[in-house]
Design a protein around this motif. Structure first.
Motif, PDB file in Angstrom:
ATOM      1  N   PRO A 144     -11.854   0.619  -6.697  1.00  0.00           N
ATOM      2  CA  PRO A 144     -10.867  -0.207  -7.398  1.00  0.00           C
ATOM      3  C   PRO A 144      -9.648   0.585  -7.887  1.00  0.00           C
ATOM      4  O   PRO A 144      -9.737   1.763  -8.211  1.00  0.00           O
ATOM      5  CB  PRO A 144     -11.650  -0.741  -8.597  1.00  0.00           C
ATOM      6  N   ALA A 145      -8.536  -0.122  -7.939  1.00  0.00           N
ATOM      7  CA  ALA A 145      -7.347   0.372  -8.625  1.00  0.00           C
ATOM      8  C   ALA A 145      -7.295  -0.339  -9.970  1.00  0.00           C
ATOM      9  O   ALA A 145      -7.842  -1.435 -10.128  1.00  0.00           O
ATOM     10  CB  ALA A 145      -6.089   0.073  -7.821  1.00  0.00           C
ATOM     11  N   VAL A 146      -6.635   0.283 -10.946  1.00  0.00           N
ATOM     12  CA  VAL A 146      -6.546  -0.279 -12.291  1.00  0.00           C
ATOM     13  C   VAL A 146      -5.096  -0.294 -12.770  1.00  0.00           C
ATOM     14  O   VAL A 146      -4.222   0.316 -12.164  1.00  0.00           O
ATOM     15  CB  VAL A 146      -7.443   0.498 -13.291  1.00  0.00           C
ATOM     16  N   PHE A 147      -4.887  -0.970 -13.883  1.00  0.00           N
ATOM     17  CA  PHE A 147      -3.572  -1.082 -14.489  1.00  0.00           C
ATOM     18  C   PHE A 147      -2.880   0.281 -14.557  1.00  0.00           C
ATOM     19  O   PHE A 147      -3.475   1.285 -14.936  1.00  0.00           O
ATOM     20  CB  PHE A 147      -3.697  -1.686 -15.890  1.00  0.00           C
ATOM     21  N   ASP A 148      -1.615   0.299 -14.185  1.00  0.00           N
ATOM     22  CA  ASP A 148      -0.698   1.434 -14.237  1.00  0.00           C
ATOM     23  C   ASP A 148      -0.941   2.492 -13.168  1.00  0.00           C
ATOM     24  O   ASP A 148      -0.244   3.501 -13.135  1.00  0.00           O
ATOM     25  CB  ASP A 148      -0.675   2.086 -15.628  1.00  0.00           C
ATOM     26  N   ASP A 149      -1.899   2.288 -12.272  1.00  0.00           N
ATOM     27  CA  ASP A 149      -2.058   3.218 -11.150  1.00  0.00           C
ATOM     28  C   ASP A 149      -0.805   3.180 -10.288  1.00  0.00           C
ATOM     29  O   ASP A 149      -0.179   2.125 -10.120  1.00  0.00           O
ATOM     30  CB  ASP A 149      -3.245   2.818 -10.257  1.00  0.00           C
ATOM     31  N   LEU A 150      -0.467   4.330  -9.742  1.00  0.00           N
ATOM     32  CA  LEU A 150       0.583   4.402  -8.731  1.00  0.00           C
ATOM     33  C   LEU A 150      -0.127   4.522  -7.390  1.00  0.00           C
ATOM     34  O   LEU A 150      -0.860   5.487  -7.149  1.00  0.00           O
ATOM     35  CB  LEU A 150       1.508   5.593  -8.958  1.00  0.00           C
ATOM     36  N   LEU A 151       0.086   3.517  -6.560  1.00  0.00           N
ATOM     37  CA  LEU A 151      -0.577   3.459  -5.269  1.00  0.00           C
ATOM     38  C   LEU A 151       0.420   3.715  -4.149  1.00  0.00           C
ATOM     39  O   LEU A 151       1.616   3.464  -4.304  1.00  0.00           O
ATOM     40  CB  LEU A 151      -1.217   2.075  -5.064  1.00  0.00           C
ATOM     41  N   ILE A 152      -0.092   4.174  -3.045  1.00  0.00           N
ATOM     42  CA  ILE A 152       0.691   4.329  -1.829  1.00  0.00           C
ATOM     43  C   ILE A 152       0.034   3.470  -0.755  1.00  0.00           C
ATOM     44  O   ILE A 152      -1.178   3.544  -0.563  1.00  0.00           O
ATOM     45  CB  ILE A 152       0.727   5.797  -1.344  1.00  0.00           C
ATOM     46  N   VAL A 153       0.841   2.663  -0.075  1.00  0.00           N
ATOM     47  CA  VAL A 153       0.349   1.948   1.086  1.00  0.00           C
ATOM     48  C   VAL A 153       0.873   2.694   2.308  1.00  0.00           C
ATOM     49  O   VAL A 153       2.085   2.786   2.513  1.00  0.00           O
ATOM     50  CB  VAL A 153       0.810   0.478   1.116  1.00  0.00           C
ATOM     51  N   ALA A 154      -0.050   3.267   3.064  1.00  0.00           N
ATOM     52  CA  ALA A 154       0.289   4.017   4.278  1.00  0.00           C
ATOM     53  C   ALA A 154       0.109   3.087   5.474  1.00  0.00           C
ATOM     54  O   ALA A 154      -0.985   2.556   5.688  1.00  0.00           O
ATOM     55  CB  ALA A 154      -0.607   5.233   4.406  1.00  0.00           C
ATOM     56  N   THR A 155       1.175   2.901   6.229  1.00  0.00           N
ATOM     57  CA  THR A 155       1.164   1.993   7.376  1.00  0.00           C
ATOM     58  C   THR A 155       1.368   2.785   8.650  1.00  0.00           C
ATOM     59  O   THR A 155       2.329   3.543   8.766  1.00  0.00           O
ATOM     60  CB  THR A 155       2.274   0.931   7.240  1.00  0.00           C
ATOM     61  N   THR A 156       0.461   2.588   9.604  1.00  0.00           N
ATOM     62  CA  THR A 156       0.532   3.259  10.897  1.00  0.00           C
ATOM     63  C   THR A 156       0.393   2.227  12.005  1.00  0.00           C
ATOM     64  O   THR A 156      -0.503   1.379  11.958  1.00  0.00           O
ATOM     65  CB  THR A 156      -0.612   4.294  11.028  1.00  0.00           C
ATOM     66  N   VAL A 157       1.264   2.298  12.990  1.00  0.00           N
ATOM     67  CA  VAL A 157       1.178   1.421  14.157  1.00  0.00           C
ATOM     68  C   VAL A 157       0.069   1.962  15.052  1.00  0.00           C
ATOM     69  O   VAL A 157       0.077   3.138  15.418  1.00  0.00           O
ATOM     70  CB  VAL A 157       2.511   1.385  14.925  1.00  0.00           C
ATOM     71  N   THR A 158      -0.893   1.092  15.397  1.00  0.00           N
ATOM     72  CA  THR A 158      -1.992   1.545  16.263  1.00  0.00           C
ATOM     73  C   THR A 158      -1.960   0.914  17.645  1.00  0.00           C
ATOM     74  O   THR A 158      -2.534   1.458  18.583  1.00  0.00           O
ATOM     75  CB  THR A 158      -3.360   1.265  15.611  1.00  0.00           C
TER      76      THR A 158
END
Length: 132
Positions: free
Chosen positions: A66-80
């Protein structure tokens, strides 16, 4: 690979204080939009000039942690995979080096009437270059 930062806001969480599972779909959608923008795709112009729009055809998602309030997340997108009318993307949501969510998303190119459309060649080339 494309990276997009997302901050977790209070509104993204549930009563347990963790990110509500459906909000990850919003996070990866935003990252896909930014990915397209970064490779030079103007979705409004694509619709206007080529009559092509995108729709999610399929999503496979694995919630790892899980992620929680105030986390800084990265969404990594790769073309497959890039086909004539479909593209498949791996989209992982990370907090630092920790993978929180793994997803595989298949996007279909459609005509405005909902029928499959061949993606313009320049779009397939831009996606292929981004996937290198």
């Amino acid at each position: 690979m494309h990276s997009h930062s997302i901050r977790v806001y209070y509104e993204d969480t549930d009563l347990a204080g963790i990110v509500y599972y459906a909000n990850y779909l919003k996070f990866i959608e935003r990252a896909r939009s930014e990915f397209l923008r970064e490779i030079g795709v103007d979705q409004v112009a694509l619709k206007r000039d080529a009559g092509v729009v995108f729709a999610v055809r399929r999503v496979e998602i694995d919630y790892v942690a899980p992620a929680v309030f105030d986390d800084l997340l990265i969404v990594a997108t790769t073309v497959t995979h890039i086909g004539g009318a479909r593209v498949t993307l791996q989209q992982n949501v990370l907090r630092g080096a920790d993978v929180l969510v793994r997803s595989v998303v298949t996007i279909a190119a459609l005509q405005e009437n909902g029928r499959p459309a061949r993606m313009p060649q320049n779009l397939r080339i831009a996606m292929a270059k981004a996937g290198e």
